[in-house]
Every structure is written in C-alpha cells, then in structure tokens.
Design a protein around this motif. Sequence first.
Motif, PDB file in Angstrom:
ATOM      1  N   CYS A  71     -23.808 -12.464 -33.377  1.00 53.44           N
ATOM      2  CA  CYS A  71     -22.622 -11.973 -32.655  1.00 53.44           C
ATOM      3  C   CYS A  71     -21.355 -12.159 -33.480  1.00 53.44           C
ATOM      4  O   CYS A  71     -20.503 -11.262 -33.569  1.00 53.44           O
ATOM      5  CB  CYS A  71     -22.486 -12.697 -31.321  1.00 53.44           C
ATOM      6  SG  CYS A  71     -23.715 -12.223 -30.094  1.00 53.44           S
TER       7      CYS A  71
ATOM      8  N   LEU B 234     -20.591  -4.782 -30.489  1.00 54.77           N
ATOM      9  CA  LEU B 234     -21.426  -5.676 -29.681  1.00 54.77           C
ATOM     10  C   LEU B 234     -22.420  -4.888 -28.835  1.00 54.77           C
ATOM     11  O   LEU B 234     -23.561  -5.326 -28.633  1.00 54.77           O
ATOM     12  CB  LEU B 234     -20.540  -6.548 -28.796  1.00 54.77           C
ATOM     13  CG  LEU B 234     -19.779  -7.668 -29.501  1.00 54.77           C
ATOM     14  CD1 LEU B 234     -18.858  -8.400 -28.527  1.00 54.77           C
ATOM     15  CD2 LEU B 234     -20.745  -8.668 -30.147  1.00 54.77           C
ATOM     16  N   LEU B 235     -21.992  -3.730 -28.335  1.00 50.10           N
ATOM     17  CA  LEU B 235     -22.910  -2.882 -27.565  1.00 50.10           C
ATOM     18  C   LEU B 235     -24.051  -2.381 -28.448  1.00 50.10           C
ATOM     19  O   LEU B 235     -25.216  -2.351 -28.020  1.00 50.10           O
ATOM     20  CB  LEU B 235     -22.152  -1.697 -26.955  1.00 50.10           C
ATOM     21  CG  LEU B 235     -21.211  -2.017 -25.788  1.00 50.10           C
ATOM     22  CD1 LEU B 235     -20.449  -0.776 -25.368  1.00 50.10           C
ATOM     23  CD2 LEU B 235     -21.993  -2.590 -24.612  1.00 50.10           C
TER      24      LEU B 235
ATOM     25  N   ALA C 263     -26.390  -5.242 -28.992  1.00 49.69           N
ATOM     26  CA  ALA C 263     -27.215  -5.495 -27.812  1.00 49.69           C
ATOM     27  C   ALA C 263     -28.330  -4.468 -27.681  1.00 49.69           C
ATOM     28  O   ALA C 263     -29.456  -4.795 -27.279  1.00 49.69           O
ATOM     29  CB  ALA C 263     -26.342  -5.478 -26.555  1.00 49.69           C
TER      30      ALA C 263
ATOM     31  N   THR D 128     -30.902  -5.194 -30.707  1.00 48.08           N
ATOM     32  CA  THR D 128     -31.519  -6.515 -30.783  1.00 48.08           C
ATOM     33  C   THR D 128     -32.970  -6.546 -30.317  1.00 48.08           C
ATOM     34  O   THR D 128     -33.818  -7.126 -31.015  1.00 48.08           O
ATOM     35  CB  THR D 128     -30.687  -7.536 -29.984  1.00 48.08           C
ATOM     36  OG1 THR D 128     -29.415  -7.703 -30.638  1.00 48.08           O
ATOM     37  CG2 THR D 128     -31.380  -8.884 -29.918  1.00 48.08           C
TER      38      THR D 128
END
Length: 205
Positions: free
Chosen positions: A70, A99-100, A103, A106
Amino acid sequence: MAVRALHAELSAVRALVADGLAEVTGATSDPGRFWIRSACARLTLLDEVLVEAAGVPQAWIRLPVATVACFATVATAVALAGLAGLGIAGTLLAAGVALLVLAAATPWVWRRAVRALGRRRLGGLPDKSPAVLLHDVPESLIRARGRLVSATLRQAGSGHWSVAELRHAARADPVIRRLAHADLLLCQAIDCLERHLDDLANGWP
C-alpha cells in the motif's frame, strides 16, 4: 500445527492423492465416463488447493507485506502526480485510483504468489504407475482423507474441534479454509468413484 509439520503432512496427502488419481485414470478404458471424469477433475483441483494451503504465508508476514504494498503504491502515485504537475486534489485522486487498482489486482497476484511458494515448499510428485483394474475406491484416497482431516484438526488446535469453532477457524484462517475446501473435493471425488462402481455393479454402461 508447526509449519514444517504441516508441509510434510500435505506432501504426504498429495502423494496419496496422486496414487489414487493414477489408479483411477489407469483402471478404466473409458475415461469419458461422467463419474470418472468428475472424480479426476476434483482430484486434480484438490492438488492445486493443497499447494495453495502450503503457500499461505504466516500471519505475521501477511500484514507487513500488505502495508509495504500500500505504501509503495501510494508513494508511486504521488510521485507520478507530482511529475505531471497535478494539484492536491489531483494527487489525492491519483492515490485513490492507484489503491483501487491495487485492490483489484491483489487477489490475482496473491493467488499466483501463494501457488508458486506452495509448489516450492512441497516440491514435485514422483511418477506413478497406474493400476490395471478398479474394483473399489483406491485405498490411497481413503488414507489421504484421514491424514487431511488430521492435519486440519491439528492446524485448528486441540481445543477448537467443535463444529462452531471449526467453522469460525475456516473463516478466519486461510490455511484451514483451503484444507476444508480440499477435504470437500476429496469427499466428492470418493463419492463419484463409489457411484461409478455402483453403475458397474448394476451392469450400467
């Protein structure tokens, strides 16, 4: 359950499942039969689940890795936004988008990393010599299920063997969740083989 002990147990289960799969695939002249095909598909998927279970990092490793990922993602987004001359709002938007994306990516990256680590820990499987005839569910699959259930209970801990506690453990512990999935696949494969043998006993094609 100690990590090395778990890996040794999963390696043993994999070997037993491979024995059973070789016996099933080598014992029938018609691999296209529905129940045989279903059993083989589940046993093949079972091996992948066991590999994933062996590749899950310990809890004390997962949090730092997620934190570093992150931080690196946000830092990269901020740096790129600065180079592009974006203002504060643009920088915040870039960081949020990054970050989206992280996510979304990941689960895909994590699963492949876990599989790669699991294969490294468990190693490969020896070549198997298929049997000639299938008169019963392979004994190796029955033994594999016993060892798999034992490994799952030991992973959960001797004081947490009630149904409710095991359900909670399966939700909270990714290793136990995968072991439970593996057990389900193995039970389904055994059931498929039993149905196939019943069909043979009844003279069905």
